[in-house]
Each structure stands twice: as C-alpha cells, then as structure tokens.
Design a protein around this motif. Structure first.
Motif, PDB file in Angstrom:
ATOM      1  N   PHE A  68       0.873  -1.147   0.000  1.00 17.48           N
ATOM      2  CA  PHE A  68       0.000   0.000   0.000  1.00 17.48           C
ATOM      3  C   PHE A  68       0.916   1.202   0.000  1.00 17.48           C
ATOM      4  O   PHE A  68       1.315   1.647   1.033  1.00 17.48           O
ATOM      5  CB  PHE A  68      -0.775   0.065   1.288  1.00 17.48           C
ATOM      6  N   ILE A 116       0.945  -0.276  -1.671  1.00 17.45           N
ATOM      7  CA  ILE A 116      -0.080   0.712  -1.966  1.00 17.45           C
ATOM      8  C   ILE A 116       0.151   1.943  -1.096  1.00 17.45           C
ATOM      9  O   ILE A 116       0.462   1.830   0.089  1.00 17.45           O
ATOM     10  CB  ILE A 116      -1.514   0.180  -1.768  1.00 17.45           C
ATOM     11  N   ILE A 160      -5.552   5.896  -4.070  1.00 21.12           N
ATOM     12  CA  ILE A 160      -4.566   4.824  -3.913  1.00 21.12           C
ATOM     13  C   ILE A 160      -3.593   4.828  -5.088  1.00 21.12           C
ATOM     14  O   ILE A 160      -3.997   4.915  -6.248  1.00 21.12           O
ATOM     15  CB  ILE A 160      -5.260   3.445  -3.862  1.00 21.12           C
ATOM     16  N   THR A 161      -2.316   4.751  -4.784  1.00 21.33           N
ATOM     17  CA  THR A 161      -1.302   4.497  -5.806  1.00 21.33           C
ATOM     18  C   THR A 161      -0.716   3.135  -5.510  1.00 21.33           C
ATOM     19  O   THR A 161      -0.205   2.892  -4.416  1.00 21.33           O
ATOM     20  CB  THR A 161      -0.183   5.556  -5.788  1.00 21.33           C
ATOM     21  N   GLU A 162      -0.820   2.249  -6.473  1.00 20.96           N
ATOM     22  CA  GLU A 162      -0.321   0.890  -6.291  1.00 20.96           C
ATOM     23  C   GLU A 162       0.957   0.669  -7.086  1.00 20.96           C
ATOM     24  O   GLU A 162       1.055   1.059  -8.243  1.00 20.96           O
ATOM     25  CB  GLU A 162      -1.367  -0.118  -6.753  1.00 20.96           C
ATOM     26  N   PHE A 164      -9.634  -0.044  -6.334  1.00 20.91           N
ATOM     27  CA  PHE A 164      -8.456  -0.910  -6.196  1.00 20.91           C
ATOM     28  C   PHE A 164      -8.873  -2.355  -5.958  1.00 20.91           C
ATOM     29  O   PHE A 164      -8.393  -3.284  -6.606  1.00 20.91           O
ATOM     30  CB  PHE A 164      -7.571  -0.419  -5.055  1.00 20.91           C
TER      31      PHE A 164
END
Length: 284
Positions: free
Chosen positions: A5, A77, A85-87, A147
């Motif tokens: 995460f 993430i 969210i950036t995964e 996500f």
C-alpha cells in the motif's frame, strides 16, 4: 514478495505472464529492425552533416518522467488524505519470456476496458519500469473500492474503531483456542511428531471460546504497545486486510499495527497469515 500500500495489477500481471508463455520471437524480430534503424538514423545524419562541411549545434529538451515507483521493492499501496490509492505492483518475470511494450499495452487496454465498463475513469496507468527480470508498474485508483474491484482483493479503509479491532482480536483468539482444544485430544507423542509443545497450549482455551473476553493491542515503530481503547478515533484511520501487503501513508503517518503487521522505515508490512490492522493518520 509483498503487495505494497504506498502493499494490485496483480491479477492482470499474473494473467499476462500466463499469456506470454508463448513464443514471442516473431514480435521481437519485427521490432528489432525498427530499433536498429532508430539507432542508425542519428549516426547517418551526423555523417551527412560532416559530408556537407557544416557544423550545427543540436539541442533538445529532455522531459523527465515523474517517478511514481521510487525504491519500492515489494507490492505496495500508498494512501493519500483523499483516499486515493497508488499501487506499485512488483512481479518477477525470470521464468517468462516477455516484451515490455506488449506488457504495457496489455495493462493499458485492461484499464481502458475497466473504465469503459464503469462509465467513469476510476483507474489510471502511471508508469512501468524494467529492473533486470523484475517488472514494476505504478497504477492510480480514485479510491480503495476501485483498487479492490480491479484487482479482486479485500482491503478495507475506515475511521479507526476500537470495537472493530477488538472483534478481530476476539475472532483470532477463539480460532487459536479451538485449535488448542483440538490439539489437547492428541497424545504428547502425536503433538511432538506434529511439532507442537504441550506446555504452550492454553489451559483456559475453553473459557476464551465461551466468553470471548479479548482486548486488542497494537505496537508502534519503536516497539511500544498500547491497548485498542488508547487510540483516538477522532482523526485516525485503519486498514484491515488479510492480504500480504506493504502500506505507505502518502500525506500522513503510520502509527500502529496489530500482531499481523509491523512498521519499519515508514512502511507497514502485513504478513498475510491473519487479519492485519494498520492504524494511520492521513493528515485530514
């Protein structure tokens, strides 16, 4: 290897790895000619300029691509204060023959198809990077629901709740108690053969099963422990998941984890062996 995460694209990368177990020699041959030509053209232009007896200073502006991946080495993430969210998906392709451009095209098309299905852009491709045989991909999601849906995973983000934390601890305690009760039915020889020490079995397992009197405890990055009711619910959030992930707080701070996760170097890593709880402050 962890999901981070920052502990997605996991299903699509796994699917692509299966699809790419075919022979890609034809694709590489077609691309090789173009690649060779692109390498030779600057050289030929240089020779042409020299032949004409002219000197020209050629300048070009270098556009630096934003690095969304950074030093991440495990699936991660990142959660920002708005819930975006950036995964960063990390996959080893050492046993798979692949073409990076084809892999990127595949991921982009899957994202386009998903957004078309939803009728709104919920997922966006950010970056792909090749490091030896490891492929790292950065993808952004408007929220955690997107996500989970895109990757078919189960990660929950909510306002911190001591009641929820206690319930998770109670369920795990009951499960361990049931297992201990089952082990007590075995002889010491059978327990030893199975790798268990009879002295470690909880004598009050049945009491735990019946009363469920359990309070959750948490640990911070320095090893300090607190009880669930000592954590404020006014400004803190919590991530609850059974997935094996690495979690980063983009705008805030990781505060505590239960026994199925740990904080180190600004990253909370879950073990995937039980329900992990990560308490974080997102700077909201």
């Amino acid at each position: 290897m962890y999901n981070t995460f920052c502990f997605g694209t996991h299903d699509f990368l796994r699917t692509q790895k299966k699809l790419m177990k075919r022979d890609m020699a034809g694709t590489m041959k077609r691309r090789y000619g173009k690649r060779l030509l692109s390498l030779l053209l600057p050289m030929l232009l240089g020779l042409a300029l020299i032949g004409c007896g002219k000197e020209e200073e050629v300048t070009s502006e270098v556009i630096v691509e934003q690095d969304y991946i950074g030093p991440v080495a495990t699936n991660t993430i990142r959660v920002d204060r708005n819930g975006k969210i950036t995964e960063i998906a990390v996959e080893d392709y050492s046993e798979i023959q692949y073409d990076l451009k084809e892999l990127e095209r595949f991921i982009r098309e899957e994202i386009r198809a998903y957004n078309r299905k939803k009728g709104v852009d919920k997922v966006a491709f950010l970056q792909i990077r090749e490091e030896g045989t490891v492929i790292k991909t950065a993808i952004s999601y408007t929220d955690l629901e997107a996500f989970n849906d895109f990757n078919r995973m189960n990660v929950k983000l909510s306002v911190y709740s001591a009641e929820t934390a206690d319930r998770v601890a109670e369920e795990e305690a009951k499960q361990h108690a049931v297992e201990d009760e089952e082990k007590k039915e075995l002889s010491e020889t059978e327990l030893a053969e199975a790798g268990y020490d009879p002295s470690t079995l909880d004598e009050d397992a049945q009491t735990v099963i019946e009363e469920k009197a359990v309070k959750a405890t948490f640990t911070d990055a320095n090893g300090n422990t607190v009880s669930s009711d000592a954590i404020s619910a006014n400004e803190n959030m919590m991530i609850v998941t059974d997935e094996k992930l690495a979690v980063e707080a983009a705008d805030g701070k990781l505060l505590y984890t239960n026994n199925h996760a740990a904080i180190s170097d600004g990253v909370a890593r879950t073990d995937g062996e039980g329900t992990a709880i990560v308490v974080l402050f997102l700077g909201i």
